[in-house]
Write a protein that holds these residues in place. Sequence first.
Motif, PDB file in Angstrom:
ATOM      1  N   LEU A   1       0.766  -1.334   0.206  1.00 44.86           N
ATOM      2  CA  LEU A   1       0.199   0.442  -0.042  1.00 44.86           C
ATOM      3  C   LEU A   1       0.595   1.117   0.025  1.00 44.86           C
ATOM      4  O   LEU A   1       2.286   0.992   0.634  1.00 44.86           O
ATOM      5  CB  LEU A   1      -0.768  -0.249   1.373  1.00 44.86           C
TER       6      LEU A   1
ATOM      7  N   HIS B   1      -1.132   7.744   3.136  1.00 45.98           N
ATOM      8  CA  HIS B   1      -2.636   7.026   3.807  1.00 45.98           C
ATOM      9  C   HIS B   1      -3.283   6.360   5.002  1.00 45.98           C
ATOM     10  O   HIS B   1      -1.930   5.825   5.289  1.00 45.98           O
ATOM     11  CB  HIS B   1      -3.769   6.975   2.470  1.00 45.98           C
ATOM     12  N   THR B   2      -4.162   6.404   5.486  1.00 45.91           N
ATOM     13  CA  THR B   2      -4.133   6.071   6.678  1.00 45.91           C
ATOM     14  C   THR B   2      -3.600   4.426   6.684  1.00 45.91           C
ATOM     15  O   THR B   2      -3.232   3.183   7.342  1.00 45.91           O
ATOM     16  CB  THR B   2      -5.750   6.141   7.472  1.00 45.91           C
ATOM     17  N   HIS B   3      -4.286   3.857   5.874  1.00 50.04           N
ATOM     18  CA  HIS B   3      -4.264   2.091   5.776  1.00 50.04           C
ATOM     19  C   HIS B   3      -2.542   2.130   6.027  1.00 50.04           C
ATOM     20  O   HIS B   3      -2.547   1.153   6.377  1.00 50.04           O
ATOM     21  CB  HIS B   3      -4.438   1.722   3.905  1.00 50.04           C
TER      22      HIS B   3
ATOM     23  N   PHE C   1       1.482  -1.757  -5.384  1.00 49.72           N
ATOM     24  CA  PHE C   1       0.767  -2.783  -5.821  1.00 49.72           C
ATOM     25  C   PHE C   1       1.308  -3.781  -6.852  1.00 49.72           C
ATOM     26  O   PHE C   1       0.932  -2.788  -7.535  1.00 49.72           O
ATOM     27  CB  PHE C   1      -0.369  -2.680  -5.466  1.00 49.72           C
TER      28      PHE C   1
ATOM     29  N   THR D   1      -9.309  -3.661  -4.242  1.00 47.39           N
ATOM     30  CA  THR D   1      -8.878  -3.608  -6.239  1.00 47.39           C
ATOM     31  C   THR D   1      -7.694  -5.001  -5.976  1.00 47.39           C
ATOM     32  O   THR D   1      -7.326  -5.157  -7.165  1.00 47.39           O
ATOM     33  CB  THR D   1      -7.407  -2.599  -6.586  1.00 47.39           C
ATOM     34  N   PHE D   2      -6.928  -4.402  -4.908  1.00 48.41           N
ATOM     35  CA  PHE D   2      -5.918  -5.664  -4.759  1.00 48.41           C
ATOM     36  C   PHE D   2      -6.143  -7.206  -4.814  1.00 48.41           C
ATOM     37  O   PHE D   2      -5.825  -8.238  -5.534  1.00 48.41           O
ATOM     38  CB  PHE D   2      -4.392  -6.013  -3.640  1.00 48.41           C
TER      39      PHE D   2
ATOM     40  N   ARG E   1     -12.645  -5.026   6.832  1.00 48.44           N
ATOM     41  CA  ARG E   1     -12.889  -3.994   8.422  1.00 48.44           C
ATOM     42  C   ARG E   1     -13.313  -2.244   7.825  1.00 48.44           C
ATOM     43  O   ARG E   1     -13.002  -2.519   6.751  1.00 48.44           O
ATOM     44  CB  ARG E   1     -11.156  -3.908   8.894  1.00 48.44           C
TER      45      ARG E   1
ATOM     46  N   MET F   1     -12.017   5.149   8.541  1.00 44.30           N
ATOM     47  CA  MET F   1     -11.378   6.072   8.236  1.00 44.30           C
ATOM     48  C   MET F   1     -10.520   7.512   8.336  1.00 44.30           C
ATOM     49  O   MET F   1      -9.839   7.209   9.481  1.00 44.30           O
ATOM     50  CB  MET F   1     -12.835   7.996   8.275  1.00 44.30           C
TER      51      MET F   1
ATOM     52  N   GLY G   1     -10.608   3.015  -6.512  1.00 42.47           N
ATOM     53  CA  GLY G   1      -9.009   2.260  -6.324  1.00 42.47           C
ATOM     54  C   GLY G   1      -8.976   2.378  -5.025  1.00 42.47           C
ATOM     55  O   GLY G   1      -7.456   1.864  -4.672  1.00 42.47           O
TER      56      GLY G   1
ATOM     57  N   TYR H   1      -8.721   5.161  -3.542  1.00 40.66           N
ATOM     58  CA  TYR H   1      -8.711   6.922  -2.813  1.00 40.66           C
ATOM     59  C   TYR H   1      -9.552   7.573  -3.083  1.00 40.66           C
ATOM     60  O   TYR H   1     -11.129   7.280  -3.581  1.00 40.66           O
ATOM     61  CB  TYR H   1      -7.858   7.335  -4.557  1.00 40.66           C
TER      62      TYR H   1
ATOM     63  N   PHE I   1      -5.414   9.839 -10.691  1.00 37.60           N
ATOM     64  CA  PHE I   1      -6.179   9.126 -10.450  1.00 37.60           C
ATOM     65  C   PHE I   1      -7.859  10.096  -9.998  1.00 37.60           C
ATOM     66  O   PHE I   1      -8.855   9.129 -10.133  1.00 37.60           O
ATOM     67  CB  PHE I   1      -6.355   8.781  -8.777  1.00 37.60           C
TER      68      PHE I   1
END
Length: 506
Positions: free
Chosen positions: A203, A207-209, A231, A251-252, A299, A302, A405, A407, A469
């Motif tokens: 990833l 971003h948070t993820h 990825f 998407t992965f 899960r 935000m 995707g 975003y 994007f």
Amino acid sequence: MTNPLYQSFFQRHRDSEALLMIREDGSQLSYRKFLDIAARFANTLVTCGMKPGDRVVLQVPKSAEALAVYAACVQSGSVIVPLNTGYTADEVDYFVGDAQPKLMICDPKNSGGLQSICENHSVQLETLDAVGEGSFAELSAKHPETFPTIERSIDDLAAFLYTSGTTGRSKGAMLTQVNLLSNAKALVETWRFTSSDVLFHALPIFHTHGLFVASNVTFLAGSSMIFMSSFKVQQAIDHLPKSTTMMGVPTFYTRLLDDARLNRDLVQHMRLFISGSAPLLSETHVAFEERTGHRILERYGMTETNMITSNPYDADRRAGTVGHPLPGVEVRITNQDTAVPTQNGEIGMIEVKGPNIFTGYWNMPEKTAEEFQEDGFFITGDLGQLDEAGYVQIVGRSKDLIISGGYNIYPKEIELLLDEQEGVLESAVIGVTHPDFGEGVVGVLVAKPGFTLDTAAISTAIYSKIARFKQPKLLFVLPELPRNTMGKVQKNVLRDQYADVFQSQE
Ligand code: MCA
Ligand code: AMP
């Protein structure tokens, strides 16, 4: 000395030779070496004039060193402001102006375009490239591998993450140490991370993820990562046999399913696949289990809240749901009009409270106030319901948001830009089903009287204005936009009209 985040994530591993990550080129990095780099960077931040609470904007390719800037910020009390690498100079100008950092670190490829922006905002500009080289790394070379960790409290700021809004302007969500730490603890516990885990990490880390969910869990558990710059299915096929866990956006998973080499043998060493940031279709969940024997754990979170809910580790992982509130997190569903909690599985607004919730939007107290109920619950803008077993199901969004995707794209921002183009009277931007990205961006334009719109020319005109994007993958021209009796554009009508445009492109 107290600095809870540094102590929990890093100090414990300060002298550990345990493996933190295997990089894309196959080289290995121990926790100790990573923290040596971070300490050098922390010294560099201080010599750049950074004081605790000062911001550093980071827009660099993913690398171990980019992650070490995060650790350096935690150690030196600086607030990290990571930016999507896709943002254009125009977009960065806004973020730098808003966050008022002392320092920006960018990809050397972009430094020419960003120099004048940083000068205008009196911000020092340094560089860091995809292999961790650049002027920032050069400055750090002369510094020691030790740094006296700066004292910070659990309520001090650790990061600003920008999130767009329905009105167009991005807001800096201010996240404190406790927001990040409490969430990492809840996730390690819920997902059973240990030092034996190896996370396939593909990833982005802006971003948070990728930055908080994936990396913080790794740091807290003392586990390892296979750290890929982005990825790619081939790399997943190569590395999943050596991994125990993967976190990804849907998407992965759809891309993996499109490859016949994904089978039970390939993933027999894996213990957990996690999905989030966008809805995972039930059919993807089912197809993945049929092919691999693994039930993906979905899960929900935000930027403002970190992770909110998760499907259970041991009990049933229900397709089409995002599971239960995490430990320490309260979730309720309220009636959208009355804000009264709903009963018996009625659909309503998902609201959330807990130590994971951000402290507010930087310099936007009114916006912050609008997003909270009086009793402290944060209003997510997501619509959901609770089933009889307490699983949260997200059924829609009250906010006009496209997730492509993984975003987030706020149509208003794109519409404002399209409306500025010559000959455009008005526009509507919608998300419709996209086979790869879940949702794809479509723009619908109406011409001013006497103008004929050239959609290719308009695409070219906005090319350098906003991140790629976010740009409509297709533009259409209509004589007028459908409106209801109140004059409001009926985006649902447009979504129906263009529902199949990406399917038919396959
Ligand atoms: C790339 N493109 C996209 C996207 N990504 N278009 C729409 N949506 C996207 N997400 C475009 C590029 O501009 C380019 O267009 C073309 O697709 C191919 O670009 P490439 O870089 O090769 O794409 P990719 O490497 O295949 O990337 C697709 C991706 C990536 C792997 C899905 O977008 C990704 O890693 N997404 C993860 C996002 C994420 O981490 N979200 C978490 C947010 P052209 O060729 O026309 O120029 S945190 C969050 O949401 C909350 C807190 C949560 O719950 O986690
Ligand atoms: P962001 O603004 O990037 O933090 O995105 C947060 C939004 O992503 C949430 O408000 C949801 O709309 C969406 N989201 C995150 N995880 C999921 C999920 N598992 N299913 C559906 N939507 C999700």
